[in-house]
Design a protein around this motif. Structure first.
Motif, PDB file in Angstrom:
ATOM      1  N   LEU A 119     -34.299  33.580 -57.790  1.00 21.47           N
ATOM      2  CA  LEU A 119     -34.245  34.324 -59.044  1.00 21.47           C
ATOM      3  C   LEU A 119     -35.631  34.345 -59.698  1.00 21.47           C
ATOM      4  N   PRO A 120     -35.885  35.301 -60.614  1.00 20.34           N
ATOM      5  CA  PRO A 120     -37.170  35.302 -61.322  1.00 20.34           C
ATOM      6  C   PRO A 120     -37.442  33.963 -61.979  1.00 20.34           C
ATOM      7  N   PRO A 121     -38.685  33.472 -61.946  1.00 18.21           N
ATOM      8  CA  PRO A 121     -39.005  32.129 -62.465  1.00 18.21           C
ATOM      9  C   PRO A 121     -38.579  31.902 -63.911  1.00 18.21           C
ATOM     10  N   VAL A 122     -38.727  32.899 -64.761  1.00 21.14           N
ATOM     11  CA  VAL A 122     -38.335  32.723 -66.164  1.00 21.14           C
ATOM     12  C   VAL A 122     -36.838  32.471 -66.274  1.00 21.14           C
ATOM     13  N   SER A 123     -36.052  33.221 -65.499  1.00 14.66           N
ATOM     14  CA  SER A 123     -34.598  33.036 -65.513  1.00 14.66           C
ATOM     15  C   SER A 123     -34.227  31.637 -65.048  1.00 14.66           C
ATOM     16  N   ALA A 124     -34.879  31.180 -63.968  1.00 18.98           N
ATOM     17  CA  ALA A 124     -34.590  29.839 -63.460  1.00 18.98           C
ATOM     18  C   ALA A 124     -34.978  28.765 -64.474  1.00 18.98           C
ATOM     19  N   ALA A 125     -36.121  28.941 -65.134  1.00 22.52           N
ATOM     20  CA  ALA A 125     -36.563  27.946 -66.115  1.00 22.52           C
ATOM     21  C   ALA A 125     -35.593  27.868 -67.289  1.00 22.52           C
ATOM     22  N   LEU A 126     -35.145  29.017 -67.788  1.00 18.65           N
ATOM     23  CA  LEU A 126     -34.172  29.030 -68.880  1.00 18.65           C
ATOM     24  C   LEU A 126     -32.855  28.397 -68.437  1.00 18.65           C
ATOM     25  N   GLY A 127     -32.474  28.634 -67.175  1.00 16.89           N
ATOM     26  CA  GLY A 127     -31.240  28.043 -66.664  1.00 16.89           C
ATOM     27  C   GLY A 127     -31.331  26.525 -66.600  1.00 16.89           C
ATOM     28  N   VAL A 128     -32.448  26.010 -66.107  1.00 19.12           N
ATOM     29  CA  VAL A 128     -32.638  24.556 -66.050  1.00 19.12           C
ATOM     30  C   VAL A 128     -32.583  23.962 -67.451  1.00 19.12           C
ATOM     31  N   LEU A 129     -33.237  24.609 -68.409  1.00 20.86           N
ATOM     32  CA  LEU A 129     -33.215  24.135 -69.786  1.00 20.86           C
ATOM     33  C   LEU A 129     -31.799  24.130 -70.343  1.00 20.86           C
ATOM     34  N   MET A 130     -31.045  25.187 -70.024  1.00 17.56           N
ATOM     35  CA  MET A 130     -29.662  25.287 -70.498  1.00 17.56           C
ATOM     36  C   MET A 130     -28.823  24.112 -69.994  1.00 17.56           C
ATOM     37  N   PHE A 131     -28.955  23.770 -68.726  1.00 10.83           N
ATOM     38  CA  PHE A 131     -28.165  22.673 -68.173  1.00 10.83           C
ATOM     39  C   PHE A 131     -28.646  21.321 -68.698  1.00 10.83           C
ATOM     40  N   ALA A 132     -29.940  21.189 -68.967  1.00 10.11           N
ATOM     41  CA  ALA A 132     -30.454  19.943 -69.548  1.00 10.11           C
ATOM     42  C   ALA A 132     -29.841  19.703 -70.923  1.00 10.11           C
ATOM     43  N   VAL A 133     -29.714  20.759 -71.719  1.00  4.39           N
ATOM     44  CA  VAL A 133     -29.076  20.636 -73.030  1.00  4.39           C
ATOM     45  C   VAL A 133     -27.617  20.220 -72.877  1.00  4.39           C
ATOM     46  N   GLY A 134     -26.909  20.831 -71.911  1.00  3.91           N
ATOM     47  CA  GLY A 134     -25.508  20.484 -71.691  1.00  3.91           C
ATOM     48  C   GLY A 134     -25.319  19.047 -71.271  1.00  3.91           C
ATOM     49  N   ILE A 135     -26.162  18.580 -70.360  1.00  3.19           N
ATOM     50  CA  ILE A 135     -26.072  17.188 -69.906  1.00  3.19           C
ATOM     51  C   ILE A 135     -26.322  16.233 -71.067  1.00  3.19           C
ATOM     52  N   ALA A 136     -27.345  16.524 -71.878  1.00  2.00           N
ATOM     53  CA  ALA A 136     -27.637  15.668 -73.030  1.00  2.00           C
ATOM     54  C   ALA A 136     -26.462  15.646 -74.007  1.00  2.00           C
ATOM     55  N   TYR A 137     -25.845  16.812 -74.228  1.00  2.00           N
ATOM     56  CA  TYR A 137     -24.690  16.888 -75.125  1.00  2.00           C
ATOM     57  C   TYR A 137     -23.547  15.997 -74.640  1.00  2.00           C
ATOM     58  N   ARG A 138     -23.238  16.062 -73.344  1.00  2.00           N
ATOM     59  CA  ARG A 138     -22.096  15.288 -72.840  1.00  2.00           C
ATOM     60  C   ARG A 138     -22.402  13.791 -72.834  1.00  2.00           C
ATOM     61  N   VAL A 139     -23.642  13.422 -72.503  1.00  4.24           N
ATOM     62  CA  VAL A 139     -24.008  12.003 -72.536  1.00  4.24           C
ATOM     63  C   VAL A 139     -23.841  11.441 -73.937  1.00  4.24           C
ATOM     64  N   ILE A 140     -24.314  12.180 -74.942  1.00  2.00           N
ATOM     65  CA  ILE A 140     -24.171  11.721 -76.332  1.00  2.00           C
ATOM     66  C   ILE A 140     -22.708  11.657 -76.731  1.00  2.00           C
ATOM     67  N   ARG A 141     -21.940  12.642 -76.338  1.00  3.01           N
ATOM     68  CA  ARG A 141     -20.512  12.667 -76.700  1.00  3.01           C
ATOM     69  C   ARG A 141     -19.772  11.479 -76.086  1.00  3.01           C
ATOM     70  N   LEU A 142     -20.080  11.148 -74.828  1.00  5.12           N
ATOM     71  CA  LEU A 142     -19.423  10.014 -74.170  1.00  5.12           C
ATOM     72  C   LEU A 142     -19.793   8.691 -74.840  1.00  5.12           C
ATOM     73  N   ARG A 143     -21.062   8.561 -75.231  1.00  2.00           N
ATOM     74  CA  ARG A 143     -21.478   7.327 -75.890  1.00  2.00           C
ATOM     75  C   ARG A 143     -20.814   7.176 -77.260  1.00  2.00           C
ATOM     76  N   VAL A 144     -20.704   8.295 -77.986  1.00  2.00           N
ATOM     77  CA  VAL A 144     -20.063   8.253 -79.306  1.00  2.00           C
ATOM     78  C   VAL A 144     -18.581   7.907 -79.165  1.00  2.00           C
ATOM     79  N   SER A 145     -17.927   8.468 -78.156  1.00  2.00           N
ATOM     80  CA  SER A 145     -16.496   8.219 -77.978  1.00  2.00           C
ATOM     81  C   SER A 145     -16.209   6.793 -77.582  1.00  2.00           C
ATOM     82  N   ARG A 146     -17.172   6.121 -76.957  1.00  2.00           N
ATOM     83  CA  ARG A 146     -16.974   4.720 -76.598  1.00  2.00           C
ATOM     84  C   ARG A 146     -17.134   3.806 -77.786  1.00  2.00           C
TER      85      ARG A 146
END
Length: 417
Positions: free
Chosen positions: A390-417
């Motif tokens: 895919l075009p590099p800009v699209s791939a970079a935005l996609g990686v950033l999008m998933f990094a945000v999602g992973i950070a969100y779930r990690v924080i949510r799991l820690r808060v729930s514990r």
């Protein structure tokens, strides 16, 4: 699984097929051929074949999984059930974020064809509000409007193809330009990744699995019907565009089909094509809102999104809070950004979504299998190949999008514990 209220099973094969067909045709015919031609020239024909094969592999995985897990959420649920919470979350996150951007892009595409100059954003927001209201009042209303939109789009496309081939006909001298392989295999694979965006609509059928009657029979059949019809339509449109405008002409315009008609002797038909483009965008937007609501419902049931979104309307049996919340987000995006170039970004999320689907289908036991494992292997490998091309800009935005999602779930799991 959650004990929240279930949705009502009201869709048969015909309506489910139309929802998938409306999703694919609206997204692809009027949006994907321009960037694909820019990447591969006339080699987009090969890219279209590759994208169709990848879509077929992914469709068999989705159909096999949906028959075994006929509930809302699509690959989010399949990933959780077969692979674990994290793969399921990544699939769901990619779908929700990527398709929210796609919904904004489809609304803006509609407004580009239908709105007076200067009113595009207001008209796009109005379209989101109206279609959300349709979805809010039940899936049968969604299917009914989709039926009307698909018929109108197919009629407009038929008129457009007839207009291009009628009269003096197109000039075949510019059909292949410098040749099918002039842009190399990298360009062809990049065009396949972009064109795959146009085939992603069949996922909407699987995400609505909780609202389909006899899902083990209906979902695989509806996915196959919708995908088969779409492949034939895309092939006809691709040949028509290249014959009329040449690869350089297709790459140079955001409205290739309207321009192809205007270049012929039936130029008076061009307004009909523009109306068809607007209607097709509405059909895609309608199905996107429906699919996003169901995936968000499934994620909220498992607390991967705020649990408040898991509510089901007691009368209309739809995830009303999820749909309204997503509509607000889509409207905000429309108000602050122009996302008509978001095809590559959406393709990144959707391809990884289907990578999880292929891996999940590969792990199913023999009693749940409908298709040979080599299709899942081929589909998974192809998803990875198309993502990295895919075009590099699209791939970079996609990686950033998933990094945000992973950070969100990690924080949510820690808060729930």
């Amino acid at each position: 699984m959650s004990n929240s209220p279930a949705l009502a099973r009201r869709l048969g094969t015909f309506d489910a097929s139309l929802i998938g067909l409306g999703s694919m045709i609206g997204a692809g015919v009027f949006a994907a051929f321009t960037p694909a031609a820019a990447a591969a020239g006339s080699g987009l024909l090969i890219g279209l074949v590759v994208a169709a094969f990848v879509a077929f592999c992914n469709a068999t995985s989705s159909a096999q999984l949906a028959a075994a897990y006929p509930t809302s959420g699509g690959t989010y649920i399949y990933g959780r059930e077969r692979l674990g919470p994290w793969p399921g979350f990544l699939a769901g996150w990619g779908f929700v974020i990527g398709k929210t951007a796609s919904a904004a892009a489809m609304a803006m595409t509609f407004a580009a064809y239908a709105a007076p100059q200067g009113w595009e954003r207001a008209v796009a927001i109005a379209a989101v509000v109206v279609l959300t209201a349709v979805n809010y009042h039940g899936v049968t209303r969604t299917a009914g409007l989709t039926r009307v939109l698909v018929i109108a789009v197919l009629a407009a496309l038929s008129i457009a193809v007839a207009a291009v081939w009628g009269g003096s006909g197109p000039d075949f001298g510019s059909f292949v330009g410098e040749g099918l392989l002039a842009h190399g295999w990298y360009g062809i694979l990049q065009s396949a990744g972009l064109l795959f965006f146009a085939f992603a609509g069949y996922a909407r059928i699987a995400t609505m699995g909780e609202e389909v009657r006899e899902p083990k029979r209906t979902i695989p059949r509806a996915i196959g019907i919708a995908l088969g019809i779409t492949i034939v339509i895309y092939a006809a449109i691709a040949v028509t565009l290249l014959a009329a405008l040449g690869p350089e002409g297709v790459a140079a315009t955001p409205t290739p089909l309207a321009d192809a008609v205007s270049a012929g002797t039936w130029a008076w038909v061009a307004p009909v094509v523009r109306v068809g483009a607007a209607v097709a965008s509405l059909g895609a937007l309608l199905a996107l809102i429906a699919g996003l609501g169901r995936t968000s419902l499934a994620m909220a049931r498992e607390h991967d999104l705020p649990h408040w979104l898991s509510a089901v309307h007691p009368r209309y049996k739809v995830p009303h809070r999820a749909e309204v919340t997503l509509a607000v987000v889509i409207c905000v995006i429309i108000a602050v950004a122009d996302l008509r170039g978001a095809i590559g970004f959406s393709s990144f999320g959707v391809l990884l979504y289907y990578l999880v689907a292929n891996i999940a289908a590969y792990t199913q036991p023999s009693q749940d299998r409908r298709y040979p494992k080599f299709l899942q292997v081929a589909g998974g490998i192809a998803c990875v190949v198309l993502v990295v091309t895919l075009p590099p800009v699209s791939a970079a935005l996609g990686v950033l999008m998933f990094a945000v999602g992973i950070a969100y779930r990690v924080i949510r799991l820690r808060v729930s514990r």
